[in-house]
Design an enzyme around this catalytic site. Structure first.
Site, PDB file in Angstrom:
ATOM      1  N   THR A 124      -6.337   0.123  -7.450  1.00  0.00           N
ATOM      2  CA  THR A 124      -4.926  -0.225  -7.657  1.00  0.00           C
ATOM      3  C   THR A 124      -4.763  -1.649  -8.179  1.00  0.00           C
ATOM      4  O   THR A 124      -5.603  -2.523  -7.891  1.00  0.00           O
ATOM      5  CB  THR A 124      -4.171  -0.071  -6.310  1.00  0.00           C
ATOM      6  OG1 THR A 124      -2.915  -0.741  -6.393  1.00  0.00           O
ATOM      7  CG2 THR A 124      -4.928  -0.684  -5.140  1.00  0.00           C
ATOM      8  N   ASP A 125      -3.651  -1.874  -8.873  1.00  0.00           N
ATOM      9  CA  ASP A 125      -3.339  -3.252  -9.319  1.00  0.00           C
ATOM     10  C   ASP A 125      -3.103  -4.181  -8.138  1.00  0.00           C
ATOM     11  O   ASP A 125      -3.102  -5.402  -8.293  1.00  0.00           O
ATOM     12  CB  ASP A 125      -2.128  -3.265 -10.271  1.00  0.00           C
ATOM     13  CG  ASP A 125      -0.841  -2.677  -9.703  1.00  0.00           C
ATOM     14  OD1 ASP A 125      -0.825  -2.243  -8.531  1.00  0.00           O
ATOM     15  OD2 ASP A 125       0.174  -2.664 -10.447  1.00  0.00           O
ATOM     16  N   GLU A 126      -2.863  -3.598  -6.944  1.00  0.00           N
ATOM     17  CA  GLU A 126      -2.545  -4.437  -5.789  1.00  0.00           C
ATOM     18  C   GLU A 126      -3.737  -5.283  -5.338  1.00  0.00           C
ATOM     19  O   GLU A 126      -3.566  -6.248  -4.601  1.00  0.00           O
ATOM     20  CB  GLU A 126      -2.032  -3.560  -4.639  1.00  0.00           C
ATOM     21  CG  GLU A 126      -0.846  -2.735  -5.102  1.00  0.00           C
ATOM     22  CD  GLU A 126       0.007  -2.157  -4.002  1.00  0.00           C
ATOM     23  OE1 GLU A 126      -0.034  -2.675  -2.876  1.00  0.00           O
ATOM     24  OE2 GLU A 126       0.720  -1.187  -4.284  1.00  0.00           O
ATOM     25  N   TYR A 148      -3.354  -2.678   3.256  1.00  0.00           N
ATOM     26  CA  TYR A 148      -3.677  -1.611   2.288  1.00  0.00           C
ATOM     27  C   TYR A 148      -4.496  -2.180   1.135  1.00  0.00           C
ATOM     28  O   TYR A 148      -5.594  -1.679   0.831  1.00  0.00           O
ATOM     29  CB  TYR A 148      -2.387  -0.962   1.765  1.00  0.00           C
ATOM     30  CG  TYR A 148      -2.601  -0.156   0.494  1.00  0.00           C
ATOM     31  CD1 TYR A 148      -3.345   1.018   0.500  1.00  0.00           C
ATOM     32  CD2 TYR A 148      -2.059  -0.588  -0.727  1.00  0.00           C
ATOM     33  CE1 TYR A 148      -3.553   1.742  -0.683  1.00  0.00           C
ATOM     34  CE2 TYR A 148      -2.254   0.129  -1.906  1.00  0.00           C
ATOM     35  CZ  TYR A 148      -3.005   1.295  -1.876  1.00  0.00           C
ATOM     36  OH  TYR A 148      -3.215   2.005  -3.035  1.00  0.00           O
ATOM     37  N   LYS A 152      -8.370  -1.399  -0.079  1.00  0.00           N
ATOM     38  CA  LYS A 152      -8.732  -0.874  -1.401  1.00  0.00           C
ATOM     39  C   LYS A 152      -9.728  -1.814  -2.092  1.00  0.00           C
ATOM     40  O   LYS A 152     -10.675  -1.354  -2.744  1.00  0.00           O
ATOM     41  CB  LYS A 152      -7.488  -0.693  -2.271  1.00  0.00           C
ATOM     42  CG  LYS A 152      -6.556   0.417  -1.830  1.00  0.00           C
ATOM     43  CD  LYS A 152      -7.184   1.799  -1.844  1.00  0.00           C
ATOM     44  CE  LYS A 152      -7.484   2.297  -3.236  1.00  0.00           C
ATOM     45  NZ  LYS A 152      -8.027   3.691  -3.193  1.00  0.00           N
TER      46      LYS A 152
HETATM   47  P1  NAD Z   1      -1.494  10.081  -1.322  1.00  0.00           P
HETATM   48  O1  NAD Z   1      -1.273   9.361  -0.041  1.00  0.00           O
HETATM   49  O2  NAD Z   1      -0.398  10.908  -1.920  1.00  0.00           O
HETATM   50  O3  NAD Z   1      -2.773  11.038  -1.212  1.00  0.00           O
HETATM   51  C1  NAD Z   1      -3.936  10.686  -0.518  1.00  0.00           C
HETATM   52  C2  NAD Z   1      -4.689  11.973  -0.231  1.00  0.00           C
HETATM   53  O4  NAD Z   1      -5.922  11.618   0.429  1.00  0.00           O
HETATM   54  C3  NAD Z   1      -3.955  12.931   0.705  1.00  0.00           C
HETATM   55  O5  NAD Z   1      -4.034  14.240   0.197  1.00  0.00           O
HETATM   56  C4  NAD Z   1      -4.702  12.805   2.021  1.00  0.00           C
HETATM   57  O6  NAD Z   1      -4.667  13.983   2.799  1.00  0.00           O
HETATM   58  C5  NAD Z   1      -6.099  12.481   1.548  1.00  0.00           C
HETATM   59  N1  NAD Z   1      -6.901  11.759   2.543  1.00  0.00           N
HETATM   60  C6  NAD Z   1      -6.532  10.685   3.275  1.00  0.00           C
HETATM   61  N2  NAD Z   1      -7.547  10.319   4.095  1.00  0.00           N
HETATM   62  C7  NAD Z   1      -8.582  11.160   3.838  1.00  0.00           C
HETATM   63  C8  NAD Z   1      -9.908  11.278   4.349  1.00  0.00           C
HETATM   64  N3  NAD Z   1     -10.356  10.444   5.280  1.00  0.00           N
HETATM   65  N4  NAD Z   1     -10.700  12.257   3.868  1.00  0.00           N
HETATM   66  C9  NAD Z   1     -10.228  13.127   2.927  1.00  0.00           C
HETATM   67  N5  NAD Z   1      -8.979  13.069   2.419  1.00  0.00           N
HETATM   68  C10 NAD Z   1      -8.167  12.089   2.858  1.00  0.00           C
HETATM   69  O7  NAD Z   1      -1.955   8.952  -2.345  1.00  0.00           O
HETATM   70  P2  NAD Z   1      -1.769   8.832  -3.914  1.00  0.00           P
HETATM   71  O8  NAD Z   1      -0.521   8.092  -4.184  1.00  0.00           O
HETATM   72  O9  NAD Z   1      -2.006  10.142  -4.543  1.00  0.00           O
HETATM   73  O10 NAD Z   1      -2.969   7.851  -4.258  1.00  0.00           O
HETATM   74  C11 NAD Z   1      -4.249   8.377  -4.607  1.00  0.00           C
HETATM   75  C12 NAD Z   1      -5.194   7.235  -4.843  1.00  0.00           C
HETATM   76  O11 NAD Z   1      -4.696   6.408  -5.897  1.00  0.00           O
HETATM   77  C13 NAD Z   1      -5.361   6.311  -3.640  1.00  0.00           C
HETATM   78  O12 NAD Z   1      -6.704   5.933  -3.580  1.00  0.00           O
HETATM   79  C14 NAD Z   1      -4.479   5.125  -3.963  1.00  0.00           C
HETATM   80  O13 NAD Z   1      -4.969   3.962  -3.366  1.00  0.00           O
HETATM   81  C15 NAD Z   1      -4.605   5.069  -5.469  1.00  0.00           C
HETATM   82  N6  NAD Z   1      -3.451   4.495  -6.182  1.00  0.00           N
HETATM   83  C16 NAD Z   1      -2.188   4.979  -5.959  1.00  0.00           C
HETATM   84  C17 NAD Z   1      -1.121   4.468  -6.694  1.00  0.00           C
HETATM   85  C18 NAD Z   1       0.289   5.002  -6.534  1.00  0.00           C
HETATM   86  O14 NAD Z   1       1.203   4.505  -7.178  1.00  0.00           O
HETATM   87  N7  NAD Z   1       0.513   6.031  -5.740  1.00  0.00           N
HETATM   88  C19 NAD Z   1      -1.338   3.451  -7.629  1.00  0.00           C
HETATM   89  C20 NAD Z   1      -2.647   2.980  -7.826  1.00  0.00           C
HETATM   90  C21 NAD Z   1      -3.699   3.526  -7.097  1.00  0.00           C
HETATM   91  P1  TYD Z   2       6.138   1.171  -2.835  1.00  0.00           P
HETATM   92  O1  TYD Z   2       6.579   2.454  -3.449  1.00  0.00           O
HETATM   93  O2  TYD Z   2       5.935   1.116  -1.359  1.00  0.00           O
HETATM   94  O3  TYD Z   2       4.840   0.711  -3.628  1.00  0.00           O
HETATM   95  P2  TYD Z   2       3.986  -0.662  -3.503  1.00  0.00           P
HETATM   96  O4  TYD Z   2       2.673  -0.211  -3.008  1.00  0.00           O
HETATM   97  O5  TYD Z   2       3.949  -1.200  -4.901  1.00  0.00           O
HETATM   98  O6  TYD Z   2       4.629  -1.598  -2.579  1.00  0.00           O
HETATM   99  O7  TYD Z   2       7.212   0.046  -3.188  1.00  0.00           O
HETATM  100  C1  TYD Z   2       7.506  -0.284  -4.531  1.00  0.00           C
HETATM  101  C2  TYD Z   2       8.500  -1.442  -4.527  1.00  0.00           C
HETATM  102  O8  TYD Z   2       9.721  -1.018  -3.927  1.00  0.00           O
HETATM  103  C3  TYD Z   2       8.029  -2.629  -3.713  1.00  0.00           C
HETATM  104  O9  TYD Z   2       8.447  -3.844  -4.324  1.00  0.00           O
HETATM  105  C4  TYD Z   2       8.740  -2.458  -2.385  1.00  0.00           C
HETATM  106  C5  TYD Z   2      10.038  -1.812  -2.777  1.00  0.00           C
HETATM  107  N1  TYD Z   2      10.616  -0.916  -1.763  1.00  0.00           N
HETATM  108  C6  TYD Z   2      11.925  -1.107  -1.323  1.00  0.00           C
HETATM  109  O10 TYD Z   2      12.635  -2.029  -1.759  1.00  0.00           O
HETATM  110  N2  TYD Z   2      12.419  -0.235  -0.386  1.00  0.00           N
HETATM  111  C7  TYD Z   2      11.688   0.779   0.131  1.00  0.00           C
HETATM  112  O11 TYD Z   2      12.196   1.544   0.993  1.00  0.00           O
HETATM  113  C8  TYD Z   2      10.340   0.962  -0.329  1.00  0.00           C
HETATM  114  C9  TYD Z   2       9.472   2.065   0.203  1.00  0.00           C
HETATM  115  C10 TYD Z   2       9.848   0.092  -1.277  1.00  0.00           C
END
Ligand code: NAD
Ligand code: TYD
Length: 339
Positions: A124-126, A148, A152
């Site tokens: 992630t960019d985070e 978090y 990561k």
């Molecule tokens: P999500 O929370 O929707 O999905 C995570 C999945 O992993 C779920 O299906 C969960 O059941 C499974 N999981 C959790 N713990 C586990 C374990 N111990 N063993 C097996 N499965 C397990 O997350 P997402 O938003 O789909 O993110 C997926 C990946 O992308 C993550 O690694 C996250 O850090 C990364 N990511 C997400 C975003 C975003 O915007 N959502 C951005 C950048 C990177």
């Molecule tokens: P989020 O979806 O939790 O992603 P990130 O991992 O980037 O924090 O939040 C995206 C942005 O929205 C972040 O700046 C926090 C803000 N936010 C709110 O203002 N209210 C909310 O209820 C949530 C979940 C996020």
């Protein structure tokens, strides 16, 4: 026939990626390993039921026996499995450290043991921390600021260490905030859309000035697939949408798309240590030929439409554990909120 093990494939991005792979590579097999935590959902793969190329296993990436059984004979592993929500990591970081660091280590050991040819760690960019000016490049210092993002960063540093120490063929993607179908309604976009549909308040942290770069999930899936096939082992690749938007702009756009009044916005107590801005320089993945296909208005419109048309998917999620979480996270904040 190549087999890809997709860990976390029942979550938001993982399930979109499973759809993407089966569409793009008719001759691939996909094995999904997912623990089905609160965020994992078999409904995300429901329309693929009966596809003989897809196999699902419920299990934990921290469980060596399960991982070894499934990794054997795979061409690649793409790891999406993670605890993924910053607000939950602030409440209780333990599971984040376990899955996002130790789980990656268990997968890496299996890649090494069975000679799996590619391992993609979805990061992630985070991990760069808050970036007030400019855009992060892949060789910038990692400076995560919450449990978090620190987990990561730990996971991807283990991956990098396995590449340097043992030559394990690791690739890392660092993407910005994804939006699209099947995102659990705790993240800001589906939370705001589903609350607005129900005329419920949209809780905006602080003054709503924090900036995120939103990317349509399909664009991210295309980037992951490109890195899987054409990336250089040992390298990390930024994947951003080039759509920098603050929370007030985001809430306004969602309310306008749904024809709802702006007074549903509520300014609530800020997230502790809230990263104010992320921004990615994506020239490295662009040099591989990747371009985003969806700008922010298109991505948001498609996302809003999907949640309007698929209420069967999210309404049942907003019960039980979700309501307990919602109350803990927002109850006191919303009671003290300002308009
Ligand atoms: P999500 O929370 O929707 O999905 C995570 C999945 O992993 C779920 O299906 C969960 O059941 C499974 N999981 C959790 N713990 C586990 C374990 N111990 N063993 C097996 N499965 C397990 O997350 P997402 O938003 O789909 O993110 C997926 C990946 O992308 C993550 O690694 C996250 O850090 C990364 N990511 C997400 C975003 C975003 O915007 N959502 C951005 C950048 C990177
Ligand atoms: P989020 O979806 O939790 O992603 P990130 O991992 O980037 O924090 O939040 C995206 C942005 O929205 C972040 O700046 C926090 C803000 N936010 C709110 O203002 N209210 C909310 O209820 C949530 C979940 C996020």
């Amino acid at each position: 026939m190549r087999t890809i093990l997709v860990t976390g494939g029942a979550g938001f991005i993982g399930s979109n990626y499973v759809h993407y792979v089966l569409e793009q590579h008719p001759d691939y097999r996909v094995v999904v390993l997912d623990k089905l935590t609160y965020a994992g959902n078999l409904d995300n793969l429901r329309d693929l039921a009966g596809d003989p190329r897809l196999e699902f296993h419920q299990g934990d990436i921290c469980d060596q026996t399960t991982v070894e059984r499934l990794a054997q004979g795979c061409w690649a592993i793409v790891n999406f499995a993670a605890e993924s929500h910053v607000d939950r990591s602030l409440m209780d970081p333990g599971d984040f450290i376990r899955t996002d660091i130790y789980g990656v280590y268990v997968l890496l050991q299996a890649v090494r043991k069975f000679g799996v040819e590619r391992f993609v760690q979805i990061s992630t960019d985070e991990v760069y921390g808050s970036v007030p000016h400019g855009s992060s490049r892949e060789d910038d210092r990692l400076a995560p600021r919450n449990p978090y993002s620190a987990s990561k960063a730990g996971g991807e540093l283990q991956a990098r260490a396995f590449y340097e120490s043992y030559g394990v063929p690791v690739l890392i993607t660092r993407s910005s905030n994804n939006i699209g179908p099947y995102q659990y309604p705790e993240k800001v976009v589906p939370l705001f859309i589903t609350n607005a549909i129900d005329d419920q308040p949209l809780p905006i942290y602080g003054r709503g000035t924090a900036v995120r770069d939103y990317i349509y999930v399909k664009d991210h899936c295309a980037a992951i697939d490109l890195v899987l096939h054409q990336g250089t082992p040992g390298e990390a690749y930024n994947v951003g949408g080039g759509n920098e938007v603050n929370t007030v702009q985001l809430a306004t756009a969602i309310l306008d798309l749904l024809g709802k009044p702006h007074d549903l916005m509520r300014f609530v107590e800020d997230r502790p240590g809230h990263d104010q801005r992320y921004s990615l320089d994506c020239s490295k993945i662009q040099a591989l030929g990747w371009r985003r296909q969806y700008d922010f208005p298109q991505a948001l419109e498609l996302t809003v439409r999907w949640y309007v048309e698929n209420q069967w998917w999210w309404r049942k999620l907003k019960s039980g554990e979700y309501l307990r979480y919602y109350q803990e996270q927002y109850g006191r904040r919303l009671a003290a909120a300002q308009r």
